[in-house]
Design a protein around this motif. Structure first.
Motif, PDB file in Angstrom:
ATOM      1  N   GLY A   1       0.810  -1.205   0.000  1.00 13.74           N
ATOM      2  CA  GLY A   1       0.000   0.000   0.000  1.00 13.74           C
ATOM      3  C   GLY A   1       0.846   1.259   0.000  1.00 13.74           C
ATOM      4  O   GLY A   1       1.949   1.300  -0.563  1.00 13.74           O
TER       5      GLY A   1
ATOM      6  N   TYR B   1      -8.188   7.375  -0.363  1.00 15.45           N
ATOM      7  CA  TYR B   1      -8.877   6.598   0.673  1.00 15.45           C
ATOM      8  C   TYR B   1     -10.110   7.360   1.164  1.00 15.45           C
ATOM      9  O   TYR B   1     -10.245   8.571   0.973  1.00 15.45           O
ATOM     10  CB  TYR B   1      -7.925   6.246   1.815  1.00 15.45           C
ATOM     11  CG  TYR B   1      -7.193   7.397   2.442  1.00 15.45           C
ATOM     12  CD1 TYR B   1      -7.725   8.074   3.546  1.00 15.45           C
ATOM     13  CD2 TYR B   1      -5.949   7.812   1.943  1.00 15.45           C
ATOM     14  CE1 TYR B   1      -7.049   9.142   4.126  1.00 15.45           C
ATOM     15  CE2 TYR B   1      -5.264   8.876   2.536  1.00 15.45           C
ATOM     16  CZ  TYR B   1      -5.814   9.533   3.612  1.00 15.45           C
ATOM     17  OH  TYR B   1      -5.144  10.589   4.195  1.00 15.45           O
TER      18      TYR B   1
ATOM     19  N   GLN C   1       0.252  -1.210  -4.882  1.00 14.07           N
ATOM     20  CA  GLN C   1      -0.714  -2.261  -5.209  1.00 14.07           C
ATOM     21  C   GLN C   1      -0.185  -2.997  -6.449  1.00 14.07           C
ATOM     22  O   GLN C   1       1.018  -3.195  -6.559  1.00 14.07           O
ATOM     23  CB  GLN C   1      -2.100  -1.645  -5.440  1.00 14.07           C
ATOM     24  CG  GLN C   1      -2.655  -0.926  -4.236  1.00 14.07           C
ATOM     25  CD  GLN C   1      -3.650  -1.752  -3.412  1.00 14.07           C
ATOM     26  OE1 GLN C   1      -4.350  -1.237  -2.579  1.00 14.07           O
ATOM     27  NE2 GLN C   1      -3.680  -3.050  -3.616  1.00 14.07           N
TER      28      GLN C   1
ATOM     29  N   THR D   1      -2.473   1.580   3.262  1.00  8.63           N
ATOM     30  CA  THR D   1      -3.652   0.720   3.208  1.00  8.63           C
ATOM     31  C   THR D   1      -3.665   0.084   1.824  1.00  8.63           C
ATOM     32  O   THR D   1      -3.477   0.779   0.823  1.00  8.63           O
ATOM     33  CB  THR D   1      -4.955   1.521   3.433  1.00  8.63           C
ATOM     34  OG1 THR D   1      -4.840   2.260   4.647  1.00  8.63           O
ATOM     35  CG2 THR D   1      -6.152   0.596   3.508  1.00  8.63           C
TER      36      THR D   1
ATOM     37  N   GLU E   1      -5.740  -2.739  -0.703  1.00  9.54           N
ATOM     38  CA  GLU E   1      -6.893  -3.615  -0.949  1.00  9.54           C
ATOM     39  C   GLU E   1      -6.426  -5.008  -1.363  1.00  9.54           C
ATOM     40  O   GLU E   1      -5.393  -5.165  -2.006  1.00  9.54           O
ATOM     41  CB  GLU E   1      -7.768  -3.022  -2.049  1.00  9.54           C
ATOM     42  CG  GLU E   1      -8.416  -1.700  -1.676  1.00  9.54           C
ATOM     43  CD  GLU E   1      -9.212  -1.099  -2.813  1.00  9.54           C
ATOM     44  OE1 GLU E   1     -10.103  -0.274  -2.537  1.00  9.54           O
ATOM     45  OE2 GLU E   1      -8.945  -1.465  -3.989  1.00  9.54           O
TER      46      GLU E   1
ATOM     47  N   THR F   1      -8.967  -4.636   3.449  1.00 11.04           N
ATOM     48  CA  THR F   1      -7.705  -3.910   3.291  1.00 11.04           C
ATOM     49  C   THR F   1      -6.670  -4.336   4.322  1.00 11.04           C
ATOM     50  O   THR F   1      -6.985  -4.577   5.491  1.00 11.04           O
ATOM     51  CB  THR F   1      -7.929  -2.392   3.422  1.00 11.04           C
ATOM     52  OG1 THR F   1      -8.612  -2.120   4.645  1.00 11.04           O
ATOM     53  CG2 THR F   1      -8.737  -1.861   2.259  1.00 11.04           C
TER      54      THR F   1
END
Length: 632
Positions: free
Chosen positions: A385, A423, A500, A579, A581, A593
């Protein structure tokens, strides 16, 4: 009476008027020949076909020497002395038993031989003390393993982390129960100790009538809770013992590993070094360095007399195991365990890693209870993240972007048909045109994605390498250093910028990134100082100026951004929340998450990971804060 002495291999002949030798001459039986045959037979652990004065001695010898069948022995005749007038001879035998590597049991015995009345065959008058001095009728022999003392695992400044600590082995003493009572007692014991009832009853019924059927091993301080329910069971027995243990059950458990009885697989793979029943390292460092920690067993030849008194005839001492030195700081490791415990019962998998940037020393590596024994701290593979934005920032700085340059942070951006947003609780005041420093402080996804075209092929991977991520090293224990593979699509390149896509990291590798920012170079973590590591230097090393800018960006996260809750923690802290996903969407379409946070303070770098959380600041942040406050 006139003794005649024979050297080994000599045929001493005294000519008499009849033309016969005292020992029978070349054509008759000789005491020396019988002695030679005896020595050859004894070297094969038997009396062979050597004539005996008492044939019963042959079977008695086989029973006596049987326990030493696996010990190599060589026997030679040192001397033969005949007493002519009495028709007897004494043979001095030299014995050498290879009891253990580099340790031989050597001694001499004297065996009596008697010649037949017709001057013919020589027979051996075998007695127990012909095998070894001081053996007597009724004695039995045995070979006992002398166990070495297992080496400790130590930490910073020589602190002992793992050493022999008292335990209680709980189980069923089958000498106290029989028939149907075996199953009844086993069932009650299993319930009292919370072990699988069916399998324990099955083991109890299958083992012999004299067996102790172990159910569980507990630390002494944990054992008291089960005593009331356990002690009332017929045949229940708790045996005091010791095991190599850390200060607590949780203390770096996945890393350090455990010691227990060797499994069939371990025995098979050891090439004869390990036997069934041996206590060996079964996981973690205990398994990888088992040979060093175990040492070399010794052996002792013992005799038991008719009164059941035991005495040692010879002992080859064991060579104790050598300690395994680590850099773990026991106080910080305990604080890491405590911080993770704040997530509460039933918490998701979580991990914390702390590294000292100046020398790369690994100070703590902990896994929460939700990890279920796995070493996620070192080997977890997760999308990092927004903590990865430290890497993306370095790549963008190298492209010419400056910390005070203005970048666009829209609420949404679209790349090749895929929409990317910030976010959920991203501050509205930080949307629009903001400085790059503020984009990192507030963790604006769209700002970084909007600058992805500034990077060429390999730029992101090179930046990661400069911060210690993506290059494997053999540190002496398993570690996942992460990956930054080339993106296959524009969407993939955009996702990579925010940690990601195909980017993966472990808590260990993200702690390394934080440490590298603080140290101003790619830090090579060190857990085992005595393990030599061939470091692969980055193709484009981190510069002092780059590191300084990155430290400024991480400091802004605390002063004005998503890490503001750390402002009142002692020391100058730099941080980055994250964070990421993952998985499948829920009924509302939302994806679960991962929650991350990395930080530096002085000569300390920390990474916290929680497998499922609200956000980095809300879920991983409190764990990191608790650790930093406790670390002082």
């Amino acid at each position: 009476m006139r003794p005649l002495r024979l050297g080994v291999g000599c045929a001493l002949t005294v000519l008499l008027g009849s033309g016969c030798s005292v020992l029978g001459g070349d054509d008759g039986p000789r005491a020396a020949d019988t002695a030679d045959d005896l020595a050859a037979a004894l070297s094969a652990h038997s009396l062979g076909d050597v004539p005996l004065v008492d044939e019963a001695a042959r079977e008695a010898f086989a029973d006596l020497v049987g326990p030493l069948d696996e010990v190599r022995v060589s026997v030679e005749v040192l001397d033969v002395v005949e007493v002519e007038e009495e028709g007897r001879a004494d043979a001095t035998l030299g014995w050498r038993w290879e009891v253990a590597d580099g340790a031989a049991w050597e001694y001499e015995t004297t065996v009596g031989l008697t010649q037949g009345t017709d001057g013919g065959t020589w027979a051996v008058g075998w007695r127990p003390d012909d095998l070894a001095p001081d053996l007597a009728d009724g004695d039995t022999l045995g070979l006992r393993t002398v166990a070495p003392v297992r080496g400790d695992i130590t930490g910073a400044d020589g602190a002992v982390l793992v050493t022999e600590r008292p335990v209680l082995r709980y189980g069923l003493d089958k000498t106290k129960v029989e028939g149907g009572q075996v199953a009844r007692s086993a069932r009650r014991i299993a319930r009292a100790l919370d072990v699988d009832v069916a399998s324990y009853v099955q083991r109890a019924e299958a083992m012999g009538p004299d067996a102790f059927v172990e159910a569980i091993v507990l630390r002494e301080d944990e054992a008291l809770d089960v005593l009331p329910a356990f002690r009332d069971v017929r045949g229940a027995l708790a045996v005091r013992d010791t095991l190599p243990l850390a200060p607590t059950r949780e203390f770096a458990a996945a890393l350090l590993g455990r010691v227990g009885p060797a499994t069939a697989e371990v025995v098979e793979e050891s090439g004869g070094r390990i036997a069934a029943g041996d206590e060996v390292g079964l996981s973690g460092l205990q398994a990888r360095y088992d040979e060093q920690l175990t040492g070399t067993p010794g052996a002792a030849v013992v005799a038991r007399d008719a009164g059941d008194r035991l005495r040692t005839l010879f002992e080859a001492p064991a060579t104790d195991g050598a300690d395994l030195v680590t850099t773990l700081d026991p106080a910080l490791q305990q604080e890491a365990e405590t911080a993770l415990a704040t997530l509460g019962d039933g918490a998701p998998a979580a991990a914390l890693v702390a590294i000292r940037p100046s020398d790369g020393a690994v100070l703590a590596t902990a896994n929460g209870s939700g990890a279920a024994g796995s070493d996620l701290a070192s080997m977890g593979q997760y999308a990092p993240g927004s903590t990865f934005k430290v890497v993306s920032s370095l790549a963008l700085l190298r492209s010419g972007l400056r910390a005070d340059d203005v970048v666009s942070c829209p609420a949404t951006t679209v790349v090749d048909g895929r929409s990317f947003t910030n976010y959920d609780d991203y501050p509205a005041s930080a949307v629009g045109d903001i400085t790059f420093t503020q984009a990192i402080a507030q963790s604006c996804n769209t700002a970084l994605i909007g600058n992805v075209d500034r990077l060429g092929p390999g730029d992101l991977a090179a930046a990661a390498q400069a911060l210690g991520l993506g290059t494997d090293h053999d540190l002496g224990f398993p570690v996942y250093f992460g990956q930054v593979p080339p993106p296959e699509t524009e969407t993939g390149a955009a996702a990579d910028m925010i940690g990601q896509g195909t980017v993966l990291a472990s808590p260990f590798s993200m702690a390394t990134v934080a440490a590298s920012v603080r140290a101003g170079r790619a830090v090579l973590p060190v857990l085992l100082p005595e393990h030599q590591v061939d470091q692969v230097p980055p193709e484009r090393p981190l510069t002092g100026a780059e590191a300084g800018t990155l430290r400024g960006l991480m400091r802004a996260v605390v002063t004005t951004g998503s890490g503001r809750f750390l402002q009142d923690v002692e020391g100058e802290i730099g941080a980055k929340t994250g964070t990421a996903e993952y998985g499948e969407p829920d009924a509302s379409g939302a994806l679960p998450t991962h929650a991350w946070m990395i930080a530096t303070r002085g000569d300390l770098a920390v990474a916290v990971f929680v497998a499922t959380g609200v956000s980095g600041s809300q879920t991983a942040g409190p764990v990191l804060e608790a650790f930093l406050r406790a670390a002082g």
